[in-house]
Design an enzyme around this catalytic site. Sequence first.
Site, mmCIF file in Angstrom:
data_model
loop_
_atom_site.group_PDB
_atom_site.id
_atom_site.type_symbol
_atom_site.label_atom_id
_atom_site.label_comp_id
_atom_site.label_asym_id
_atom_site.label_seq_id
_atom_site.Cartn_x
_atom_site.Cartn_y
_atom_site.Cartn_z
ATOM 1 C CB SER A 1 -0.712 0.408 0.689
ATOM 2 O OG SER A 1 0.138 -0.085 2.564
ATOM 3 C CE LYS B 1 0.229 1.512 8.904
ATOM 4 N NZ LYS B 1 -0.203 2.418 7.691
ATOM 5 C CB SER C 1 -0.042 3.213 4.433
ATOM 6 O OG SER C 1 1.217 2.697 5.024
ATOM 7 C CB SER D 1 -0.690 6.276 6.958
ATOM 8 O OG SER D 1 0.112 5.124 7.851
#
Length: 292
Positions: free
Chosen positions: A88, A145, A90, A239
């Site tokens: 993704s 992250k 994010s 996100s």
Amino acid sequence: MHLNFPLVLVIAVAVSGFLALLDRVVLAPRRRKAVASYEAQVDVADPQTIERLEKEPLLVEYGKSFFPVLAVVLVLRSFLVEPFQIPSGSMKPTLEVGDFILVNKFAYGIRLPVIDTKVIPIGDPQRGDVMVFRYPNNPSINYIKRVVGLPGDHIRYAGKQLYVNGQKVEHELVEIVPDDEVPAGHPLQTLANAAIYREQLGEVTHLIRQKQLSQTPKPKEWVVPQGYYFMMGDNRDNSNDSRFWHSAEMPQELWGMVPDNYIVGKAFAVWMHWPEPKLSNLPSFSSVALIH
């Protein structure tokens, strides 16, 4: 349903190792004994008969062949380095969809595979690290992250500005780029832009992305519990992360902070980019890029 690859790998190593051990301790001596008994009974031994008596069972042959390879893969993947693909956006602009990354599995301590219990402490996540971890609400899924809050930290996010322990996290504008996340045909597609900022988080200088047309979220504050980490994506307006912990705004996607035993490792390099794995779209093997 997500395949638990570490568990499958451990089982495969155990089964193949058991077959190799069984052959070494039981089956191979039995075959040698059968060959010796046959040769004692005949004047001239038939080579084909000896070959048949010495032949390993097919399952044992496969087990002995695969065991060393699987064992090496298990050690490398569990304790040293593991590859992941970014699914993704994010973490844009730091990581793009289709990036293949390498994750250091021992940076935060040696952990046993499958159960993820830390057996040798080496280090702890630091503010600014890009970390792979298991999704708090579905541990079978891996997420990536940036570490924003450490245990005991006070985190505040207001007006798209991040504050850690009361201190403003400084950032400066790098460039304005077209917002490629706006759907085609959207009336604001030609007007939508995104701002790229350079942010200083702890000892790490990195880039973040913010949409210029997105709504400013309501100010929120959190205190990170002991043994947990507060995670945020670099693509701040796109996100799903620890900011939505126990949030009424996204009840279907309650997120949560990341407990220490869900940590997988520290992402440190991009080694390949392949957004659409297919023969008509070959991967890009540019030089390895370190992740900041």
